[in-house]
Design an enzyme around this catalytic site. Structure first.
Site, mmCIF file in Angstrom:
data_model
loop_
_atom_site.group_PDB
_atom_site.id
_atom_site.type_symbol
_atom_site.label_atom_id
_atom_site.label_comp_id
_atom_site.label_asym_id
_atom_site.label_seq_id
_atom_site.Cartn_x
_atom_site.Cartn_y
_atom_site.Cartn_z
ATOM 1 N N HIS A 198 -8.205 -10.234 -14.881
ATOM 2 C CA HIS A 198 -7.656 -9.909 -16.086
ATOM 3 C C HIS A 198 -6.106 -9.747 -15.908
ATOM 4 C CE1 HIS A 198 -7.910 -7.498 -19.804
ATOM 5 N NE2 HIS A 198 -7.016 -6.732 -19.147
ATOM 6 N N ASP A 204 -8.169 -3.453 -4.868
ATOM 7 C CA ASP A 204 -6.966 -3.041 -4.679
ATOM 8 C C ASP A 204 -5.926 -3.811 -5.191
ATOM 9 O OD1 ASP A 204 -8.044 -1.560 -2.267
ATOM 10 O OD2 ASP A 204 -6.398 -1.834 -1.261
ATOM 11 N N ASP A 231 -11.366 -4.357 2.646
ATOM 12 C CA ASP A 231 -12.137 -3.092 2.470
ATOM 13 C C ASP A 231 -13.646 -3.580 2.808
ATOM 14 O OD1 ASP A 231 -10.680 -0.782 2.449
ATOM 15 O OD2 ASP A 231 -10.179 -1.491 0.229
ATOM 16 N N CYS A 257 0.949 -1.234 0.036
ATOM 17 C CA CYS A 257 0.033 0.132 0.101
ATOM 18 C C CYS A 257 1.021 1.120 -0.020
ATOM 19 C CB CYS A 257 -1.097 -0.054 1.078
ATOM 20 S SG CYS A 257 -2.370 -1.113 0.854
HETATM 21 CO CO CO Z 1 -9.646 0.607 3.128
HETATM 22 CO CO CO Z 2 -8.510 0.059 -0.335
#
Ligand code: CO
Ligand code: CO
Ligand code: CO
Length: 346
Positions: free
Chosen positions: A136, A64, A87, A14
């Site tokens: 993909h 993500d 999430d 991240c």
């Molecule tokens: Co989040």
């Molecule tokens: Co996220």
């Protein structure tokens, strides 16, 4: 291990996100679709979008993906999948389906590495009860992997980042320091134990934390990822129109991450996060510098931050700990809106 994925990237996980400042700039130009069935959109910068199908069912949608955070392809697949699914948990949803998103330099990596990443993702998705039904692929360097995930949720039971209320306590379910430990790994400064701990934390689904949130009817939550604890708390405080007081000495962190900061192990993402958030944050005059930088440390697949009625906190902590989230702690509280959004104290 046949080769090292970390050799291919400057920064992974991240912390490879674009800066929160740039993202806000870009999102200004994105028109918001108008539809009464959209229950959560990007307006409040929440973890996922939510779309109502009927009175009993809404869909949670999120995606993500990022470059490698570790050397081993299978582990990278596991971590990327756990992070993508997180999430949905942060919204109180049940993840159900997913698609693979894969960028892979076919000329630079053997095909087995590709297969191992996908296998790691598949196994983590299976642990979460998620079926991967497609995907993909693009030939691209450096490699990147993640999922687009769909979850189910009852339209009345959505947990949003706008649900924090004055008087609530703030609970964090995983320790910080993942960004510092990963930066130290590249520099050969992190201990094997800390790297192992960081990888275990990144592979730990936020599923059990989310189950505890649901049991106690929690309304406000987010997960801690690229913008760090302070950045995500700021987004939550803004969306909830409240202020938050965070006591950094109550915030758990991994092993030697505090000491590694002394030795200069501060990833670039921490400074980008600080730059983005600092005007809305009050820093206590005696705030410890290392704790301050931990507050901005980019987490990959970090824990849940949620706002809970203070009278329920001791029972919630008991439940989190017996669910294996032994570092869970109350790290602060929510107040009426004050001059600054976040008050960062020792
Ligand atoms: Co989040
Ligand atoms: Co996220
Ligand atoms: Co949320």
């Amino acid at each position: 291990m046949k080769f090292d994925l970390l050799q291919m990237v400057e920064y992974g996980g991240c912390s490879a996100k674009i800066s929160p400042k740039q993202l806000e700039e870009i999102l200004k130009y994105l028109p918001l679709p108008m539809d009464p069935n959209i229950l959560v959109d990007i307006d409040t910068h929440d973890d996922a979008g939510v779309y109502k199908v009927n009175d009993d069912l809404a869909l949670v949608l999120t995606t993500d993906f990022f470059p490698p955070v570790c050397s081993d392809p299978y582990e990278f697949g596991q971590i990327a999948a756990a992070n993508s699914i997180s999430d949905v948990y942060a919204m109180g949803g049940d993840p159900v389906l997913a698609l693979n998103i894969m960028m892979f330099p076919a000329a630079k990596l053997p095909i087995e590495a590709y297969a191992d990443i996908l296998r790691g993702g598949f196994d983590m998705a299976t642990e979460a009860g998620v079926r991967i039904i497609g995907g993909h692929t693009i030939d691209d360097f450096p490699p990147k992997y993640g999922l687009a995930v769909v979850g189910y949720i009852h339209p009345d039971k959505i947990i949003t980042n706008s649900g924090a209320r004055p008087g609530d306590s703030l609970i964090l379910t995983k320790p910080l320091g993942i960004g510092v430990i990963l930066a130290g790994l590249r520099l050969g400064m992190s201990s094997v134990r800390d790297v192992t701990d960081a990888k275990c934390l990144m592979k730990l689904l936020n599923k059990s934390g989310a189950e505890v949130m649901k049991k106690y009817n929690i309304k406000g939550a987010t997960d801690i990822t690229g913008y760090g604890l302070a950045g995500h708390a700021l987004k939550m405080a803004r969306a909830s129109k409240v202020s938050m007081v965070i006591n950094m000495k109550k915030v758990p962190y991994i092993g030697d991450s505090y000491i590694l900061i002394d030795e200069g192990c501060i990833p670039g993402a921490s400074f980008r996060n600080l730059e983005y958030a600092e005007t809305d944050i009050d820093f206590a005059s005696d705030l410890d510098y290392n704790l301050k930088m931990l507050a901005f440390d980019a987490q990959t697949s970090g824990g849940l931050l949620f706002s809970a009625p203070t009278e329920k906190v001791s029972k919630i902590l008991e439940d989190l700990k017996s669910a294996g989230l032994s570092d869970s702690n109350v790290i602060g509280h929510v107040t009426e809106p004050l001059e600054k959004c976040i008050y960062l104290n020792n």
